[in-house]
Design an enzyme around this catalytic site. Structure first.
Site, PDB file in Angstrom:
ATOM      1  N   ARG A   1       3.558  -0.803  -8.567  1.00 10.23           N
ATOM      2  CA  ARG A   1       4.014  -0.441  -7.149  1.00 10.23           C
ATOM      3  C   ARG A   1       4.014   1.019  -6.875  1.00 10.23           C
ATOM      4  O   ARG A   1       3.107   1.690  -6.579  1.00 10.23           O
ATOM      5  CB  ARG A   1       5.095  -1.097  -6.553  1.00 10.23           C
ATOM      6  CG  ARG A   1       5.171  -1.319  -5.083  1.00 10.23           C
ATOM      7  CD  ARG A   1       5.932   0.044  -4.421  1.00 10.23           C
ATOM      8  NE  ARG A   1       7.454   0.068  -5.167  1.00 10.23           N
ATOM      9  CZ  ARG A   1       7.997   1.173  -4.759  1.00 10.23           C
ATOM     10  NH1 ARG A   1       7.500   2.232  -4.125  1.00 10.23           N
ATOM     11  NH2 ARG A   1       9.084   1.301  -5.318  1.00 10.23           N
ATOM     12  N   ASP A   2       5.382   1.573  -7.459  1.00 13.66           N
ATOM     13  CA  ASP A   2       5.443   3.068  -7.195  1.00 13.66           C
ATOM     14  C   ASP A   2       4.467   3.933  -8.006  1.00 13.66           C
ATOM     15  O   ASP A   2       4.128   4.905  -7.583  1.00 13.66           O
ATOM     16  CB  ASP A   2       7.019   3.090  -7.784  1.00 13.66           C
ATOM     17  CG  ASP A   2       7.646   4.574  -6.916  1.00 13.66           C
ATOM     18  OD1 ASP A   2       6.794   5.261  -6.600  1.00 13.66           O
ATOM     19  OD2 ASP A   2       8.808   4.560  -6.945  1.00 13.66           O
TER      20      ASP A   2
ATOM     21  N   HIS B   1      17.119   4.489  -9.361  1.00  7.34           N
ATOM     22  CA  HIS B   1      15.680   4.822  -9.246  1.00  7.34           C
ATOM     23  C   HIS B   1      15.646   6.335  -9.488  1.00  7.34           C
ATOM     24  O   HIS B   1      15.563   6.847  -8.076  1.00  7.34           O
ATOM     25  CB  HIS B   1      15.395   4.004  -7.962  1.00  7.34           C
ATOM     26  CG  HIS B   1      13.740   4.288  -7.818  1.00  7.34           C
ATOM     27  ND1 HIS B   1      13.015   3.309  -7.742  1.00  7.34           N
ATOM     28  CD2 HIS B   1      13.099   5.282  -7.370  1.00  7.34           C
ATOM     29  CE1 HIS B   1      11.696   3.461  -7.466  1.00  7.34           C
ATOM     30  NE2 HIS B   1      11.795   4.620  -7.203  1.00  7.34           N
TER      31      HIS B   1
ATOM     32  N   HIS C   1      12.984   9.704  -9.936  1.00  4.49           N
ATOM     33  CA  HIS C   1      11.802  10.305 -10.297  1.00  4.49           C
ATOM     34  C   HIS C   1      12.237  11.327 -11.124  1.00  4.49           C
ATOM     35  O   HIS C   1      13.488  12.126 -11.289  1.00  4.49           O
ATOM     36  CB  HIS C   1      11.392  10.486  -9.064  1.00  4.49           C
ATOM     37  CG  HIS C   1      10.609   9.343  -8.185  1.00  4.49           C
ATOM     38  ND1 HIS C   1       9.240   9.149  -8.236  1.00  4.49           N
ATOM     39  CD2 HIS C   1      11.314   8.406  -7.553  1.00  4.49           C
ATOM     40  CE1 HIS C   1       9.237   7.740  -7.676  1.00  4.49           C
ATOM     41  NE2 HIS C   1      10.097   7.574  -7.309  1.00  4.49           N
TER      42      HIS C   1
ATOM     43  N   CYS D   1       6.134   8.951  -4.171  1.00  2.85           N
ATOM     44  CA  CYS D   1       6.087   8.578  -2.740  1.00  2.85           C
ATOM     45  C   CYS D   1       5.244   9.456  -2.180  1.00  2.85           C
ATOM     46  O   CYS D   1       5.417  10.793  -1.673  1.00  2.85           O
ATOM     47  CB  CYS D   1       7.266   8.400  -2.118  1.00  2.85           C
ATOM     48  SG  CYS D   1       7.330   8.141  -0.420  1.00  2.85           S
TER      49      CYS D   1
ATOM     50  N   ASN E   1       7.940   8.430 -11.513  1.00  6.92           N
ATOM     51  CA  ASN E   1       9.266   7.850 -11.915  1.00  6.92           C
ATOM     52  C   ASN E   1       9.560   8.133 -13.363  1.00  6.92           C
ATOM     53  O   ASN E   1       8.603   8.585 -14.182  1.00  6.92           O
ATOM     54  CB  ASN E   1       8.906   6.515 -11.907  1.00  6.92           C
ATOM     55  CG  ASN E   1       8.953   5.931 -10.511  1.00  6.92           C
ATOM     56  OD1 ASN E   1       7.589   5.482  -9.878  1.00  6.92           O
ATOM     57  ND2 ASN E   1      10.046   5.458  -9.837  1.00  6.92           N
TER      58      ASN E   1
HETATM   59  P1  HMG Z   1       3.316   1.566  12.105  1.00  6.29           P
HETATM   60  O1  HMG Z   1       2.096   2.372  12.265  1.00  6.29           O
HETATM   61  O2  HMG Z   1       4.565   2.093  13.011  1.00  6.29           O
HETATM   62  O3  HMG Z   1       3.213   0.214  12.452  1.00  6.29           O
HETATM   63  O4  HMG Z   1       3.682   1.666  10.836  1.00  6.29           O
HETATM   64  P2  HMG Z   1       3.033  -0.782  13.789  1.00  6.29           P
HETATM   65  O5  HMG Z   1       3.847  -1.763  13.676  1.00  6.29           O
HETATM   66  O6  HMG Z   1       3.291   0.194  14.868  1.00  6.29           O
HETATM   67  O7  HMG Z   1       1.675  -1.125  13.629  1.00  6.29           O
HETATM   68  C1  HMG Z   1       0.461  -0.524  13.680  1.00  6.29           C
HETATM   69  C2  HMG Z   1      -0.793  -1.221  12.822  1.00  6.29           C
HETATM   70  O8  HMG Z   1      -0.294  -1.177  11.547  1.00  6.29           O
HETATM   71  C3  HMG Z   1      -1.185  -2.502  13.397  1.00  6.29           C
HETATM   72  O9  HMG Z   1      -2.559  -2.678  13.173  1.00  6.29           O
HETATM   73  C4  HMG Z   1      -0.209  -3.391  12.577  1.00  6.29           C
HETATM   74  O10 HMG Z   1      -0.973  -4.583  12.615  1.00  6.29           O
HETATM   75  C5  HMG Z   1      -0.389  -2.860  11.120  1.00  6.29           C
HETATM   76  P3  HMG Z   1      -3.579  -2.467  14.360  1.00  6.29           P
HETATM   77  O11 HMG Z   1      -3.301  -3.143  15.350  1.00  6.29           O
HETATM   78  O12 HMG Z   1      -3.755  -0.932  14.674  1.00  6.29           O
HETATM   79  O13 HMG Z   1      -4.872  -2.688  13.628  1.00  6.29           O
HETATM   80  N1  HMG Z   1       0.651  -2.996  10.291  1.00  6.29           N
HETATM   81  C6  HMG Z   1       0.568  -3.643   9.027  1.00  6.29           C
HETATM   82  N2  HMG Z   1      -0.548  -3.934   8.526  1.00  6.29           N
HETATM   83  C7  HMG Z   1      -0.297  -4.271   7.259  1.00  6.29           C
HETATM   84  N3  HMG Z   1       0.900  -4.549   6.535  1.00  6.29           N
HETATM   85  C8  HMG Z   1       1.979  -4.493   7.281  1.00  6.29           C
HETATM   86  C9  HMG Z   1       1.821  -3.703   8.760  1.00  6.29           C
HETATM   87  N4  HMG Z   1       2.786  -3.539   9.571  1.00  6.29           N
HETATM   88  C10 HMG Z   1       1.873  -2.948  10.529  1.00  6.29           C
HETATM   89  N5  HMG Z   1       3.226  -4.576   6.726  1.00  6.29           N
HETATM   90  C11 HMG Z   1       4.596   0.732   8.728  1.00  6.29           C
HETATM   91  C12 HMG Z   1       4.919   1.162  10.195  1.00  6.29           C
HETATM   92  C13 HMG Z   1       6.087   0.468   8.101  1.00  6.29           C
HETATM   93  C14 HMG Z   1       3.878  -0.439   8.722  1.00  6.29           C
HETATM   94  C15 HMG Z   1       3.983   2.009   7.838  1.00  6.29           C
HETATM   95  O14 HMG Z   1       4.794   3.240   8.265  1.00  6.29           O
HETATM   96  C16 HMG Z   1       3.790   1.798   6.390  1.00  6.29           C
HETATM   97  O15 HMG Z   1       3.053   0.941   6.032  1.00  6.29           O
HETATM   98  N6  HMG Z   1       4.696   2.528   5.663  1.00  6.29           N
HETATM   99  C17 HMG Z   1       4.563   2.408   4.172  1.00  6.29           C
HETATM  100  C18 HMG Z   1       5.071   3.788   3.442  1.00  6.29           C
HETATM  101  C19 HMG Z   1       5.062   3.271   1.950  1.00  6.29           C
HETATM  102  O16 HMG Z   1       4.782   2.190   1.532  1.00  6.29           O
HETATM  103  N7  HMG Z   1       5.836   4.439   1.421  1.00  6.29           N
HETATM  104  C20 HMG Z   1       5.928   4.219   0.042  1.00  6.29           C
HETATM  105  C21 HMG Z   1       7.105   3.258  -0.542  1.00  6.29           C
HETATM  106  S1  HMG Z   1       8.697   3.898  -0.097  1.00  6.29           S
HETATM  107  C22 HMG Z   1       8.844   4.698  -1.718  1.00  6.29           C
HETATM  108  O17 HMG Z   1       8.048   5.037  -2.317  1.00  6.29           O
HETATM  109  C23 HMG Z   1      10.347   4.981  -2.213  1.00  6.29           C
HETATM  110  C24 HMG Z   1      10.969   3.956  -3.057  1.00  6.29           C
HETATM  111  O18 HMG Z   1       9.931   4.077  -4.512  1.00  6.29           O
HETATM  112  C25 HMG Z   1      12.528   4.475  -3.385  1.00  6.29           C
HETATM  113  C26 HMG Z   1      12.356   6.104  -3.882  1.00  6.29           C
HETATM  114  O19 HMG Z   1      11.692   6.553  -4.624  1.00  6.29           O
HETATM  115  O20 HMG Z   1      13.310   6.749  -3.092  1.00  6.29           O
HETATM  116  C27 HMG Z   1      11.156   2.650  -2.844  1.00  6.29           C
HETATM  117 MG    MG Z   2      10.219   5.607  -5.909  1.00 11.98          MG
END
Ligand code: HMG
Ligand code: MG
Length: 283
Positions: free
Chosen positions: A15-16, A207, A209, A240, A249
């Site tokens: 994933r990450d 966690h 990095h 990220c 990581n």
């Molecule tokens: P948004 O654009 O605000 O979503 O995104 P929305 O609810 O307004 O919907 C817009 C469109 O997105 C719609 O589609 C929804 O159906 C679709 P349309 O009608 O335009 O065709 N949609 C989705 N499609 C698939 N799966 C879903 C989904 N939700 C809505 N779940 C959202 C909001 C949260 C979805 C977006 O911002 C997003 O996907 N963000 C993910 C970012 C991410 O994954 N970042 C990396 C992970 S975090 C990280 O790495 C940190 C961590 O490792 C810890 C650390 O290191 O600190 C965990």
């Molecule tokens: Mg991370």
């Protein structure tokens, strides 16, 4: 000095590790990799994210990956879920654990999931309670715990507030994320001192990095505080995309080398979890 006898490593590479990869990695390669990891002694693998594929194209194959792996008994297969839509997909793919995520800093939260911190709480609250009703365990990540790429310093009180909210929702474990890899060992110990007054050690994971090569030192500092759960990524992959400057990581292989060298058990066979051929395809 007293260190724990054993430690749990949670492998977040699929994933990450892959979420920020520019190289195209096929679902088949991901599945083969997860299947190999499943036989290494790891008890926990975060396999993908059910996020919007427009935001994270590298994991657009989340459903295929989650439904095609050969699950091994005793291994928890977890996935990241940001909202109701992601939850529905994750449940239909029958993941074991649902991981929700948000940030301690407002700007990173907004950049990463397009919501303010206040707007995020009810969304994650619904995800966590529905996941629990469906018999899943849940984990909560707090990002930018030791600093934010947009806002700089982050107050321990802000991290504590988000963490408390996540525990109130019902998560069984909290993972504290050094998203951009800037923590130093003393900073880690100061934060953990506060946290351990409020939450039990066995409910908290770290966690790290590794942007500045501090991650192994930070794990060592955490071990000194009695911490026993760490996230890591094979070969140090990861980052990220919504955290400029973030690098991989901490590498699972390096963590295992240190822990085993210190006589701390992990149950993981180092040979089987070493960097595997898939990684050679990466640039
Ligand atoms: P948004 O654009 O605000 O979503 O995104 P929305 O609810 O307004 O919907 C817009 C469109 O997105 C719609 O589609 C929804 O159906 C679709 P349309 O009608 O335009 O065709 N949609 C989705 N499609 C698939 N799966 C879903 C989904 N939700 C809505 N779940 C959202 C909001 C949260 C979805 C977006 O911002 C997003 O996907 N963000 C993910 C970012 C991410 O994954 N970042 C990396 C992970 S975090 C990280 O790495 C940190 C961590 O490792 C810890 C650390 O290191 O600190 C965990
Ligand atoms: Mg991370």
């Amino acid at each position: 000095m007293k260190f724990p006898k054993s430690v749990t490593i949670k492998e977040v590479g699929p994933r990450d590790g892959l979420q920020n990869e520019k190289a195209v990695i096929t679902a088949r390669d991901k599945i083969d990799w997860i299947n190999k990891l499943s036989k290494s002694g790891l008890s926990y693998i975060e396999i993908t994210s059910f996020v919007n594929p427009k935001w994270i194209p590298a994991l657009a194959d989340c459903y295929e990956v989650a439904t095609s792996i050969e699950k091994q008994p005793g291994v928890t297969y977890a996935a990241l879920v940001p909202n109701q839509k992601g939850l529905e997909k994750a449940l239909s793919a029958n993941v074991d654990e649902v991981s929700v995520f948000m940030s301690a800093s407002e700007t990173h939260n907004k950049k990463n999931i397009n919501k303010s911190i206040e707007e995020t709480y009810p969304i994650l609250n619904n995800v966590v309670s529905e996941a629990i009703n469906e018999g899943k365990t849940t984990r909560g990540y707090v990002s930018t715990v030791f600093g934010c790429p947009y806002e700089g310093e982050v107050n321990v009180e802000d991290v504590m507030k988000v963490s408390e909210k996540l525990f109130e929702m019902g998560i069984s474990e909290l993972s504290l994320g050094d998203t951009i890899g800037i923590a130093t060992p003393n900073q880690v110990q100061v934060l953990l001192e506060q946290f351990l007054k409020r939450f039990p050690e066995d409910k908290i994971a770290l966690h790290f990095h590794d942007t500045r090569g501090m991650a192994i030192a930070n794990i060592y500092a955490s071990l000194q505080m009695g911490m026993t759960t760490f996230d890591s990524s094979l070969g140090g992959l990861g980052g990220c995309p919504y955290a400029p400057g973030a690098s991989g990581n901490v590498a699972t292989d390096d963590v295992l080398y240190m822990l085993h060298g210190m006589g701390i058990e992990t149950n993981i066979n180092e040979k089987k979890s070493q960097r595997q051929p898939l990684l050679l395809k990466l640039p």
